[in-house]
Design a protein around this motif. Sequence first.
Motif, PDB file in Angstrom:
ATOM      1  N   TYR A 130      -1.899 -12.712  -9.709  1.00  0.00           N
ATOM      2  CA  TYR A 130      -2.098 -11.843 -10.395  1.00  0.00           C
ATOM      3  C   TYR A 130      -2.493 -10.609  -9.806  1.00  0.00           C
ATOM      4  O   TYR A 130      -2.412  -9.940  -9.847  1.00  0.00           O
ATOM      5  CB  TYR A 130      -2.690 -12.326 -11.366  1.00  0.00           C
ATOM      6  N   PHE A 131      -3.693 -10.656  -9.313  1.00  0.00           N
ATOM      7  CA  PHE A 131      -3.702  -9.598  -8.141  1.00  0.00           C
ATOM      8  C   PHE A 131      -3.140  -9.210  -7.143  1.00  0.00           C
ATOM      9  O   PHE A 131      -3.795  -8.033  -6.449  1.00  0.00           O
ATOM     10  CB  PHE A 131      -5.589  -9.816  -7.654  1.00  0.00           C
ATOM     11  N   LYS A 132      -2.607  -9.858  -6.669  1.00  0.00           N
ATOM     12  CA  LYS A 132      -1.210  -9.928  -5.464  1.00  0.00           C
ATOM     13  C   LYS A 132      -1.041  -8.339  -5.616  1.00  0.00           C
ATOM     14  O   LYS A 132      -1.355  -7.587  -4.596  1.00  0.00           O
ATOM     15  CB  LYS A 132      -0.952 -10.715  -5.109  1.00  0.00           C
ATOM     16  N   LYS A 133      -0.635  -8.213  -6.449  1.00  0.00           N
ATOM     17  CA  LYS A 133      -0.033  -6.555  -6.274  1.00  0.00           C
ATOM     18  C   LYS A 133      -1.185  -4.730  -6.676  1.00  0.00           C
ATOM     19  O   LYS A 133      -0.300  -3.837  -6.392  1.00  0.00           O
ATOM     20  CB  LYS A 133       0.915  -6.068  -6.432  1.00  0.00           C
ATOM     21  N   ARG A 134      -2.303  -5.723  -7.016  1.00  0.00           N
ATOM     22  CA  ARG A 134      -3.407  -4.386  -7.992  1.00  0.00           C
ATOM     23  C   ARG A 134      -4.608  -4.739  -7.529  1.00  0.00           C
ATOM     24  O   ARG A 134      -4.256  -3.472  -7.030  1.00  0.00           O
ATOM     25  CB  ARG A 134      -3.902  -5.546  -9.327  1.00  0.00           C
ATOM     26  N   ASP A 135      -4.787  -5.664  -6.597  1.00  0.00           N
ATOM     27  CA  ASP A 135      -5.825  -5.111  -5.581  1.00  0.00           C
ATOM     28  C   ASP A 135      -6.202  -6.208  -4.638  1.00  0.00           C
ATOM     29  O   ASP A 135      -6.373  -7.522  -4.781  1.00  0.00           O
ATOM     30  CB  ASP A 135      -7.334  -5.718  -7.011  1.00  0.00           C
ATOM     31  N   LEU A 177      -2.024 -17.052   0.688  1.00  0.00           N
ATOM     32  CA  LEU A 177      -2.994 -15.112   1.379  1.00  0.00           C
ATOM     33  C   LEU A 177      -1.780 -14.758   2.231  1.00  0.00           C
ATOM     34  O   LEU A 177      -2.050 -13.679   2.222  1.00  0.00           O
ATOM     35  CB  LEU A 177      -4.470 -15.880   2.710  1.00  0.00           C
ATOM     36  N   GLY A 178      -0.826 -15.379   3.306  1.00  0.00           N
ATOM     37  CA  GLY A 178      -0.005 -15.113   3.925  1.00  0.00           C
ATOM     38  C   GLY A 178       0.955 -14.186   3.394  1.00  0.00           C
ATOM     39  O   GLY A 178       1.494 -12.639   3.702  1.00  0.00           O
ATOM     40  N   GLU A 179       1.673 -14.392   1.588  1.00  0.00           N
ATOM     41  CA  GLU A 179       2.006 -13.757   1.177  1.00  0.00           C
ATOM     42  C   GLU A 179       1.650 -12.221   0.336  1.00  0.00           C
ATOM     43  O   GLU A 179       1.696 -11.358   0.438  1.00  0.00           O
ATOM     44  CB  GLU A 179       2.442 -14.824   0.018  1.00  0.00           C
ATOM     45  N   ILE A 180       0.225 -12.027   0.492  1.00  0.00           N
ATOM     46  CA  ILE A 180      -0.655 -11.456   0.435  1.00  0.00           C
ATOM     47  C   ILE A 180      -0.738  -9.785   1.234  1.00  0.00           C
ATOM     48  O   ILE A 180      -0.404  -8.622   1.018  1.00  0.00           O
ATOM     49  CB  ILE A 180      -2.535 -11.595  -0.379  1.00  0.00           C
ATOM     50  N   TYR A 181      -1.161 -10.837   2.565  1.00  0.00           N
ATOM     51  CA  TYR A 181      -0.631  -9.822   3.268  1.00  0.00           C
ATOM     52  C   TYR A 181       0.937  -9.355   3.434  1.00  0.00           C
ATOM     53  O   TYR A 181       0.849  -8.292   3.997  1.00  0.00           O
ATOM     54  CB  TYR A 181      -1.507 -10.653   4.816  1.00  0.00           C
ATOM     55  N   LEU A 182       1.925 -10.143   3.302  1.00  0.00           N
ATOM     56  CA  LEU A 182       3.119  -9.360   3.447  1.00  0.00           C
ATOM     57  C   LEU A 182       3.422  -8.677   2.578  1.00  0.00           C
ATOM     58  O   LEU A 182       4.027  -7.810   3.078  1.00  0.00           O
ATOM     59  CB  LEU A 182       3.882 -10.774   3.028  1.00  0.00           C
ATOM     60  N   TYR A 183       2.948  -8.285   1.405  1.00  0.00           N
ATOM     61  CA  TYR A 183       3.349  -7.536   0.656  1.00  0.00           C
ATOM     62  C   TYR A 183       2.964  -5.886   1.024  1.00  0.00           C
ATOM     63  O   TYR A 183       3.156  -5.547   0.609  1.00  0.00           O
ATOM     64  CB  TYR A 183       2.332  -8.155  -1.005  1.00  0.00           C
ATOM     65  N   ALA A 219      -0.268 -11.782   8.062  1.00  0.00           N
ATOM     66  CA  ALA A 219       0.434 -12.702   7.093  1.00  0.00           C
ATOM     67  C   ALA A 219       0.484 -13.999   8.541  1.00  0.00           C
ATOM     68  O   ALA A 219       1.354 -14.612   7.615  1.00  0.00           O
ATOM     69  CB  ALA A 219       1.346 -11.817   6.687  1.00  0.00           C
ATOM     70  N   ILE A 220       1.463 -13.686   9.832  1.00  0.00           N
ATOM     71  CA  ILE A 220       2.509 -14.351  10.278  1.00  0.00           C
ATOM     72  C   ILE A 220       1.256 -15.371  10.412  1.00  0.00           C
ATOM     73  O   ILE A 220       1.273 -16.276  10.782  1.00  0.00           O
ATOM     74  CB  ILE A 220       3.066 -13.843  11.548  1.00  0.00           C
ATOM     75  N   SER A 221      -0.135 -14.794  10.878  1.00  0.00           N
ATOM     76  CA  SER A 221      -1.072 -15.932  11.588  1.00  0.00           C
ATOM     77  C   SER A 221      -1.353 -16.954  10.411  1.00  0.00           C
ATOM     78  O   SER A 221      -1.575 -18.291  10.018  1.00  0.00           O
ATOM     79  CB  SER A 221      -2.435 -15.246  11.725  1.00  0.00           C
ATOM     80  N   ASN A 222      -1.555 -16.633   8.868  1.00  0.00           N
ATOM     81  CA  ASN A 222      -1.816 -17.630   7.523  1.00  0.00           C
ATOM     82  C   ASN A 222      -0.187 -18.263   7.675  1.00  0.00           C
ATOM     83  O   ASN A 222      -0.941 -19.279   7.035  1.00  0.00           O
ATOM     84  CB  ASN A 222      -2.156 -16.787   6.306  1.00  0.00           C
ATOM     85  N   PHE A 223       0.723 -17.803   7.839  1.00  0.00           N
ATOM     86  CA  PHE A 223       1.777 -18.600   7.614  1.00  0.00           C
ATOM     87  C   PHE A 223       2.497 -19.270   8.803  1.00  0.00           C
ATOM     88  O   PHE A 223       1.845 -20.494   8.186  1.00  0.00           O
ATOM     89  CB  PHE A 223       3.128 -17.927   7.248  1.00  0.00           C
TER      90      PHE A 223
END
Length: 734
Positions: A131-136, A167-173, A180-184
């Motif tokens: 939910y907070f991925k794009k907000r905070d 977590l990788g998706e959050i960093y990617l966004y 993102a690469i490290s967590n994926f």
Amino acid sequence: MFIVQRIIYILFIALIPFSGTWAQHSNERKLVVIKGSVRGKENYEPIADVEVSTNAGIYTTTNTFGEFKISAFIGDELIFKSADFETVRHRITTDDDIIVEVEDYSTFSSRKSGALRNREVYQVALDSAEYFKKRDIEKSIDFVAQAVASLGVKGNKKELGIALTTLGEIYLYHKQYDLAISNFKDALNAEKTVATTILLGEALLANVDFEEAEKTLQPLVKLRKLVPYQRIKLFESLGDAYLGMNQLEKALDFYREGLKVAEKNQVSPKVIDLNSKIADAYAAADRRIEAQGYYDNSLLLSKKQTPQRAIQESEKVADFYNRTKRFDDEIQLRKQSLKDLEELPAKIPDKNKENPIGDSITSQRINYKIANAYLSQDRVSEAIPFLEKSIVDADKENDLVVQKDATRKLSEVYRYQGNFDKAFENYQKYGTIVDSLYIRKEQEISRLARLNRDIASKQNRISSLEQERELSQSKYSLAVTEQQLFEESNKRQKWIIYSLLLGMALFAIAAFFYYRSSNQQKLANNLLALKSLRSQMNPHFIFNALNSVNNYIAKSDERSANRFLSEFSVLMRTVLENSEEDFIPLSKELELLRLYVKLEHSRFPEKFEYEVNIGEHLDVDAFEIPPMLLQPYIENAIWHGLRYKEEKGFLKIGLQQLTKDLLQIEISDNGIGRKKSSELKTRNQRKQRSKGMGNIKKRIAILNDMYRNKLEVSINDLFEDGTGTKVALKLKKD
């Protein structure tokens, strides 16, 4: 008049350095950023979700690690509220860090954990992170950390992989591609999934690592169990990778494959995207006609989707028109985009939400691009209204970048027209905007630096948390394994005792039957061994070999005699050593045959040449064969086929693995053939040969009876005219 214009221009240039304006503000009260944490006093356990507020109304909560950060003025009062302890108040006198310790927190913690199971905490935390991925980004990362922490000692790898993928998706966004690469990659180490692999490929593409992206995604092409959308994304990403490596044909191939899947499964957004990307690839190859066709397709299809999607595609096609200098088409398309943009329903702006049609598609930017298209055609007067409109819209939206570019461009246009007053006026505005933009950029850089430090700290905490979890998991697994080994050891001891008792009884019964049958088996084996020994070497060969030695001695060729006799003795010793064995490794049999053929070739060098071919990837040590089984066939080939041939003949021995458990051995010669050889033989020779071949057939029959059809032999003429002979022996692996 020219002199006056020149003076104005000089003054205009001279005043540029002084065009910036700076604003200074002073506050009577000092604003500070307070950092701190809330934890248990006895066990230092962090307390999450504590409400931290000031008497001025500023509000935040503690994260998974019990940490908080809040802006406040010196003199304000901090208030800490939670259901787990009494409200705490603290007066701010400095900007030092604050630590709140709660007595007897362990009782609250256990009561709280009893109310909400770990699995529920994990799922709620991941949902909150999404939910907070794009907000905070900070809150989103905190929730992922909470999800990882909730896994505990028994958390499985699948759940960990899902959390790390989130977590990788959050960093990617948020364009933190390295993280993102490290967590994926960590997620894939926990559990390999197609979805995470595709996301890793997207992150590598965003990080401009096209070759690594291609290596990551290419193995997925062979997988069959991909849902249509995953296969579309896979082909699209591979197309992007090859396009980035300038391999345009490969890029087009993957884009087309993705388009087929998208059209077949009616995934409309991806049909538009892939038409557009195919057009991009053709445009990159300067194949404008094909590019135009696919751009037309994407534009037509986008109009059937949402207005935002149609505007987005129109602007992309307009950019293509700009690159190909089709400025009239570009202007017409961008004006239509402006009209469509104005017709979109007004929405309350939300800085936390992503712009549905992209940051670059705004009225101020479109107006600016239309003006540039007019200027590219030297239609200056038509460009000015669009530049002015761009400046006005940019000012409303606080878009300093477009406002700066449009103001500078407008100044240049007025200067080109000779209107130096307006040129100077707009250049002054340009300088002011540059100063404002510079201040904003400094603030953004400072904010991003703080954000990056916070993100790095949180990522390190998550990594530490995962290492601790894995260590606890290892200890737990070790304890469980020790317990299982102990229980298994007790069971094994009981089974050993029972097995020994039963075994002793069975052994006594079996010993009697074995003793009775072993004598019969031993007798049969001895008879078979004697038959094998008698059939292994033809007495004629021994006699002729000794004659050859005698001939060498008669010719005073002592070296050849010694060499021949030495090799002959090695052959005889090997034959005798193997005579007691039913089967020997194929490699030993081949050594023996090579030695035998070498000896025969030494005796008849003018009669034949030979060759031994072993097929590729054939493991000769994996097969076993009765000793000296092949020698009589080779002897027949030399003595009855090649020896009577007028010209020099050729003997070929070939080994080929037909299947995993089946080997074929071929012995072929281009001698006079079986029929002609039989005509040349005396009655005694025919009798000896018939007896030798009969012994081999009996030997093979006995072996097949004992070892379940292990051998199969066929003898045929090599050529249609009856000359030459080919013996094919098929040998099965045990």
